[in-house]
Motif scaffolding. Structure first.
Motif, PDB file in Angstrom:
ATOM      1  N   ARG A  59     -16.535  33.428 -17.052  1.00 12.67           N
ATOM      2  CA  ARG A  59     -15.205  33.854 -16.621  1.00 12.67           C
ATOM      3  C   ARG A  59     -15.255  34.540 -15.263  1.00 12.67           C
ATOM      4  N   SER A  60     -16.274  35.338 -15.053  1.00 14.09           N
ATOM      5  CA  SER A  60     -16.423  36.042 -13.778  1.00 14.09           C
ATOM      6  C   SER A  60     -16.613  35.060 -12.632  1.00 14.09           C
ATOM      7  N   GLU A  61     -17.434  34.034 -12.852  1.00 13.74           N
ATOM      8  CA  GLU A  61     -17.658  33.022 -11.819  1.00 13.74           C
ATOM      9  C   GLU A  61     -16.379  32.216 -11.565  1.00 13.74           C
ATOM     10  N   TYR A  62     -15.648  31.936 -12.634  1.00 16.72           N
ATOM     11  CA  TYR A  62     -14.372  31.230 -12.483  1.00 16.72           C
ATOM     12  C   TYR A  62     -13.424  32.006 -11.575  1.00 16.72           C
ATOM     13  N   PHE A  63     -13.286  33.302 -11.818  1.00 15.83           N
ATOM     14  CA  PHE A  63     -12.385  34.117 -10.999  1.00 15.83           C
ATOM     15  C   PHE A  63     -12.964  34.350  -9.597  1.00 15.83           C
ATOM     16  N   ARG A  64     -14.271  34.360  -9.470  1.00 13.64           N
ATOM     17  CA  ARG A  64     -14.895  34.472  -8.146  1.00 13.64           C
ATOM     18  C   ARG A  64     -14.500  33.279  -7.276  1.00 13.64           C
ATOM     19  N   GLN A  65     -14.550  32.091  -7.877  1.00 12.76           N
ATOM     20  CA  GLN A  65     -14.159  30.887  -7.140  1.00 12.76           C
ATOM     21  C   GLN A  65     -12.660  30.908  -6.819  1.00 12.76           C
ATOM     22  N   LYS A  66     -11.865  31.420  -7.737  1.00 11.83           N
ATOM     23  CA  LYS A  66     -10.422  31.500  -7.514  1.00 11.83           C
ATOM     24  C   LYS A  66     -10.112  32.455  -6.355  1.00 11.83           C
ATOM     25  N   VAL A  67     -10.734  33.632  -6.364  1.00 16.40           N
ATOM     26  CA  VAL A  67     -10.504  34.609  -5.298  1.00 16.40           C
ATOM     27  C   VAL A  67     -10.970  34.047  -3.957  1.00 16.40           C
ATOM     28  N   TRP A  68     -12.075  33.288  -3.979  1.00 22.49           N
ATOM     29  CA  TRP A  68     -12.563  32.642  -2.753  1.00 22.49           C
ATOM     30  C   TRP A  68     -11.505  31.701  -2.169  1.00 22.49           C
ATOM     31  N   GLU A  69     -10.903  30.883  -3.021  1.00 22.11           N
ATOM     32  CA  GLU A  69      -9.876  29.955  -2.556  1.00 22.11           C
ATOM     33  C   GLU A  69      -8.675  30.709  -1.995  1.00 22.11           C
ATOM     34  N   LEU A  70      -8.319  31.814  -2.632  1.00 25.09           N
ATOM     35  CA  LEU A  70      -7.199  32.629  -2.140  1.00 25.09           C
ATOM     36  C   LEU A  70      -7.540  33.257  -0.792  1.00 25.09           C
ATOM     37  N   LYS A  71      -8.777  33.706  -0.656  1.00 28.13           N
ATOM     38  CA  LYS A  71      -9.203  34.276   0.622  1.00 28.13           C
ATOM     39  C   LYS A  71      -9.148  33.221   1.735  1.00 28.13           C
ATOM     40  N   GLN A  72      -9.583  31.987   1.421  1.00 26.37           N
ATOM     41  CA  GLN A  72      -9.542  30.917   2.413  1.00 26.37           C
ATOM     42  C   GLN A  72      -8.103  30.611   2.815  1.00 26.37           C
ATOM     43  N   ARG A  73      -7.193  30.663   1.863  1.00 19.59           N
ATOM     44  CA  ARG A  73      -5.776  30.483   2.183  1.00 19.59           C
ATOM     45  C   ARG A  73      -5.308  31.576   3.126  1.00 19.59           C
ATOM     46  N   ALA A  74      -5.724  32.811   2.839  1.00 24.49           N
ATOM     47  CA  ALA A  74      -5.327  33.939   3.679  1.00 24.49           C
ATOM     48  C   ALA A  74      -5.850  33.780   5.101  1.00 24.49           C
ATOM     49  N   LEU A  75      -7.031  33.191   5.222  1.00 27.35           N
ATOM     50  CA  LEU A  75      -7.641  32.962   6.536  1.00 27.35           C
ATOM     51  C   LEU A  75      -7.138  31.684   7.201  1.00 27.35           C
TER      52      LEU A  75
END
Length: 237
Positions: A198-214
């Motif tokens: 679950r932690s890795e799943y949310f890590r990947q999700k937050v990464w995608e959100l960060k890329q959107r922000a950038l």
């Protein structure tokens, strides 16, 4: 009687100081960096949350925790490393904030989760930076499983944020907010394997959100086991 009166005025003085600090820092962040929030889901369209949530985000700058608190200003608590609370540079303030939940990141610590659970049950969202420390090279550190354990054991949803981490005058800090997501609540202690997944799943999700922000869609984040150790620049050590 004299001692009680003296203590009353001392406590009042510190309350006024903390109010000035809190509102001063919040005003500074919102005016200078003019954060722009993008909400991807339908159930969360503002920082006024309808229910308490476990709020998680990437940790690119020391200003991230202040910014998230400035945006989600009401009914929230934040998990802070115990060693930072004990640091003399910050302890005078952090030890007086009622919304700070100390966590010992170097030893087995479960007390923070009990305190966080109480905050959620009182109606306060809990802000957690699962990496536990900043990472300056653009990648994400391993997500510790504490937030997943808290969300799964309490049934409160996880709200994922991606922050661009750019705090420069003239640049609007970008924050992307996803739809909240629950981790199935179960009785007993969840398996470490499931929490890690679950932690890795949310890590990947937050990464995608960060890329959107950038504004940099498409970049792939290696799984934790394949993510290289960060080489920390001298100015950030």
């Amino acid at each position: 009687m004299i001692e009680k009166t003296k203590q009353f005025f001392v406590d009042l003085f510190w309350k006024l100081v903390l109010l000035l600090v809190v509102y001063g820092v919040r005003t500074y962040l919102l005016v200078i960096y003019r954060p722009k929030m993008t909400f991807l889901g339908e159930s969360v369209k503002s920082t006024s949350l309808k229910q308490p949530m476990v709020i998680i985000a990437n940790h690119t700058s020391m200003l991230d925790p202040l910014m998230v608190q400035a945006l989600f200003f009401h009914n929230r608590s934040i998990v802070v490393a115990k060693d930072q609370i004990e640091d003399p540079h910050f302890s005078w303030a952090l030890k007086r904030f009622k919304n700070v939940i100390p966590c010992d990141r170097f030893n087995l610590d479960t007390e923070w989760a009990l305190l966080a659970k109480k905050e959620l049950e009182k109606g306060n969202s809990v802000i957690i930076f699962p990496e536990g420390k900043c990472r300056y090279d653009g990648l994400l550190n391993e997500f510790k499983t504490g937030f997943a354990f808290l969300a799964r054991s309490t049934g409160f949803p996880v709200l994922s944020l991606g922050i661009d981490g750019i705090y420069k005058f003239g640049h609007r800090t970008q924050i992307v907010v996803d739809e909240p997501e629950k981790i199935e609540r179960v009785k007993g202690i969840p398996s470490s394997k499931h929490l890690a997944e679950r932690s890795e799943y949310f890590r990947q999700k937050v990464w995608e959100l960060k890329q959107r922000a950038l504004g940099q869609m498409g970049a792939i984040l290696p799984v934790t086991a394949e993510t290289p150790e960060e080489i920390i620049p001298e100015e950030n050590k």
